[in-house]
Motif scaffolding. Structure first.
Motif, short mmCIF file in Angstrom:
data_model
loop_
_atom_site.label_atom_id
_atom_site.label_comp_id
_atom_site.label_asym_id
_atom_site.label_seq_id
_atom_site.Cartn_x
_atom_site.Cartn_y
_atom_site.Cartn_z
N LEU A 149 38.57 7.58 -62.10
CA LEU A 149 40.04 7.59 -62.08
C LEU A 149 40.58 6.86 -63.29
CD1 LEU A 149 40.94 6.92 -58.32
CD2 LEU A 149 40.76 9.09 -59.52
N LEU A 150 39.98 5.70 -63.57
CA LEU A 150 40.41 4.92 -64.73
C LEU A 150 40.18 5.72 -66.01
CD1 LEU A 150 41.52 2.35 -65.95
CD2 LEU A 150 39.25 1.33 -65.79
N LEU A 151 39.04 6.38 -66.07
CA LEU A 151 38.69 7.18 -67.24
C LEU A 151 39.73 8.28 -67.46
CD1 LEU A 151 36.42 7.09 -69.29
CD2 LEU A 151 35.14 8.72 -67.89
N GLY A 152 40.14 8.92 -66.39
CA GLY A 152 41.16 9.97 -66.48
C GLY A 152 42.47 9.45 -67.04
N ILE A 153 42.83 8.24 -66.64
CA ILE A 153 44.08 7.63 -67.12
C ILE A 153 43.94 7.26 -68.60
CG2 ILE A 153 45.61 5.63 -66.89
CD1 ILE A 153 44.76 5.59 -63.88
N LEU A 154 42.76 6.72 -68.95
CA LEU A 154 42.56 6.23 -70.32
C LEU A 154 42.36 7.36 -71.32
CD1 LEU A 154 40.20 3.16 -69.70
CD2 LEU A 154 42.65 3.15 -70.22
N GLN A 155 42.13 8.58 -70.84
CA GLN A 155 41.95 9.70 -71.76
C GLN A 155 43.26 10.22 -72.31
OE1 GLN A 155 39.43 12.07 -69.24
NE2 GLN A 155 37.68 11.79 -70.58
N ALA A 156 44.37 9.70 -71.79
CA ALA A 156 45.68 10.13 -72.31
C ALA A 156 45.81 9.69 -73.76
CB ALA A 156 46.80 9.53 -71.47
N GLN A 157 46.26 10.62 -74.59
CA GLN A 157 46.43 10.32 -76.00
C GLN A 157 47.83 9.82 -76.27
OE1 GLN A 157 45.19 13.89 -78.08
NE2 GLN A 157 45.17 12.70 -79.99
N PHE A 158 48.78 10.35 -75.52
CA PHE A 158 50.18 10.00 -75.72
C PHE A 158 50.80 9.56 -74.41
CE2 PHE A 158 49.23 13.33 -78.87
CZ PHE A 158 49.45 12.59 -80.02
N GLY A 159 51.96 8.96 -74.53
CA GLY A 159 52.69 8.61 -73.32
C GLY A 159 52.75 7.12 -73.10
N THR A 160 53.28 6.75 -71.95
CA THR A 160 53.57 5.36 -71.65
C THR A 160 52.31 4.49 -71.62
OG1 THR A 160 55.42 6.14 -70.33
CG2 THR A 160 54.78 3.86 -70.03
N VAL A 161 51.25 5.00 -71.00
CA VAL A 161 50.04 4.17 -70.86
C VAL A 161 49.43 3.79 -72.22
CG1 VAL A 161 47.66 4.14 -70.01
CG2 VAL A 161 49.51 4.87 -68.50
N PRO A 162 49.14 4.75 -73.10
CA PRO A 162 48.57 4.36 -74.40
C PRO A 162 49.47 3.40 -75.17
CG PRO A 162 48.40 6.73 -74.11
CD PRO A 162 49.22 6.21 -72.97
N ARG A 163 50.77 3.63 -75.08
CA ARG A 163 51.70 2.76 -75.83
C ARG A 163 51.71 1.35 -75.25
NH1 ARG A 163 55.37 5.31 -79.13
NH2 ARG A 163 57.04 3.80 -78.72
N ALA A 164 51.71 1.26 -73.93
CA ALA A 164 51.73 -0.06 -73.29
C ALA A 164 50.43 -0.82 -73.59
CB ALA A 164 51.93 0.08 -71.78
N LEU A 165 49.31 -0.11 -73.55
CA LEU A 165 48.03 -0.76 -73.83
C LEU A 165 48.00 -1.27 -75.27
CD1 LEU A 165 45.44 1.58 -72.04
CD2 LEU A 165 46.30 -0.64 -71.26
N ALA A 166 48.48 -0.45 -76.19
CA ALA A 166 48.50 -0.86 -77.60
C ALA A 166 49.35 -2.11 -77.78
CB ALA A 166 49.02 0.29 -78.46
N LEU A 167 50.50 -2.12 -77.13
CA LEU A 167 51.39 -3.29 -77.25
C LEU A 167 50.75 -4.54 -76.65
CD1 LEU A 167 54.92 -1.78 -76.46
CD2 LEU A 167 54.22 -2.89 -78.59
N ALA A 168 49.89 -4.34 -75.66
CA ALA A 168 49.21 -5.49 -75.04
C ALA A 168 47.97 -5.89 -75.85
CB ALA A 168 48.83 -5.14 -73.60
N GLY A 169 47.76 -5.22 -76.97
CA GLY A 169 46.63 -5.56 -77.83
C GLY A 169 45.30 -5.05 -77.31
N ILE A 170 45.34 -4.02 -76.46
CA ILE A 170 44.11 -3.46 -75.90
C ILE A 170 43.64 -2.29 -76.76
CG2 ILE A 170 43.11 -2.27 -73.90
CD1 ILE A 170 43.82 -5.06 -73.12
N ASP A 171 42.37 -2.29 -77.10
CA ASP A 171 41.78 -1.15 -77.80
C ASP A 171 41.39 -0.11 -76.75
OD1 ASP A 171 40.03 0.67 -78.99
OD2 ASP A 171 39.34 -0.81 -80.46
N GLN A 172 42.19 0.94 -76.68
CA GLN A 172 42.01 1.93 -75.61
C GLN A 172 40.64 2.63 -75.68
OE1 GLN A 172 45.34 4.62 -75.31
NE2 GLN A 172 44.26 5.96 -73.90
N ALA A 173 40.22 2.96 -76.90
CA ALA A 173 38.93 3.65 -77.06
C ALA A 173 37.77 2.76 -76.60
CB ALA A 173 38.75 4.06 -78.52
N GLU A 174 37.89 1.50 -76.94
CA GLU A 174 36.84 0.54 -76.56
C GLU A 174 36.79 0.40 -75.03
OE1 GLU A 174 36.66 -3.03 -79.25
OE2 GLU A 174 36.71 -4.07 -77.34
N LEU A 175 37.97 0.32 -74.43
CA LEU A 175 38.05 0.21 -72.97
C LEU A 175 37.45 1.46 -72.31
CD1 LEU A 175 39.07 -1.56 -70.64
CD2 LEU A 175 41.30 -0.48 -70.87
N GLU A 176 37.75 2.61 -72.90
CA GLU A 176 37.22 3.88 -72.39
C GLU A 176 35.69 3.87 -72.46
OE1 GLU A 176 39.34 7.26 -74.13
OE2 GLU A 176 37.71 8.54 -73.41
#
Lengths: 81, 157
Positions: B119-146
């Motif tokens: 489920l988490l993987l499905g959410i983290l696969q988003a390229q655009f939208g609120t989740v990737p933007r929020a993670l980036a602002l929180a200083g999270i490397d989305q690809a690394e987390l994935e």
């Protein structure tokens, strides 16, 4: 505020995210504004006309929430003539 | 109902509560993320925690994203001094971003092998939208987390 060519964010992702955020802000503003109007004694037809949507739409969207918030709603029979 | 079905149901119910608290008419991908972050003890929650993300920090990141995106068009939500979102009165429906996240999750594994991490993987696969933007602002490397989630899944097999 105008969103002319000058103020459109240069990044499409930023511009699209701004649309999403503005929609959410507009929803929040609508909730607050409708509650304010109903507390001030406005009727559903008045609020719906002011918002430019049908009475049914406003009622469906806000009635339950306002009743839960303890707002006294005017009923059809209370309309002033 | 399988254990995963029960788990998924609980995640969606919690996401629906998050959407309702948000005053949102739809359950969005970020509501699913909040739900996973709040889910004590699941693998998904553990991976998020290891990246410094609990429910509160995800919420904070989402609020920042909202303000940041509004600032892109010169709008400050603080300028309105609006009361917090009122509880949505209608039951939120599944939104497009959440649907997409779930579809991606289900595409990751056979039904009987599905886990919280998918489920988490499905959410983290988003390229655009609120989740990737929020993670980036929180200083999270989305690809690394994935990657981290994928590793967790491989080690579980």
């Amino acid at each position: 505020m105008s969103v002319g060519e000058n103020s459109l964010p240069p990044e499409p992702a930023d511009a699209l995210a701004a649309v999403v955020a503005l929609r959410r802000l507009a929803d929040q503003l609508e909730d607050a504004a409708v509650e304010q109007a109903m507390r001030a004694g406005w009727s559903w037809p008045q609020v719906s006309e002011a918002l430019g949507v049908t009475r049914q739409a406003v009622h469906k969207k806000h009635a339950k929430r306002l009743i839960a918030a303890g707002v006294k709603l005017r009923r059809r029979g209370d309309e002033r003539v | 109902m399988s254990a995963f079905d029960k788990y998924l149901h609980a995640v969606i119910v919690r996401a629906m509560d998050e959407a309702q608290d948000d005053g949102s008419a739809t359950i969005d991908a970020h509501h699913l993320l909040l739900s996973l972050a709040a889910d004590q003890g699941s693998t998904a929650q553990q991976v998020l925690t290891s990246a410094g993300l609990d429910r509160a920090t995800v919420r904070e990141a989402l609020d920042r994203e909202f303000e940041h995106s509004l600032s892109m068009v010169g709008v400050s939500p603080a300028a309105y001094g609006l009361p917090g979102p009122s509880h949505a009165s209608q039951q939120p429906k599944m939104g497009a971003s959440a649907r997409l996240a779930l579809e991606r999750s289900f595409a990751c594994a056979r039904k009987k092998d599905l886990r919280s991490a998918h489920l988490l993987l499905g959410i983290l696969q988003a390229q655009f939208g609120t989740v990737p933007r929020a993670l980036a602002l929180a200083g999270i490397d989305q690809a690394e987390l994935e990657d981290h989630v994928r590793q967790t899944l491989t080690s579980q097999e």
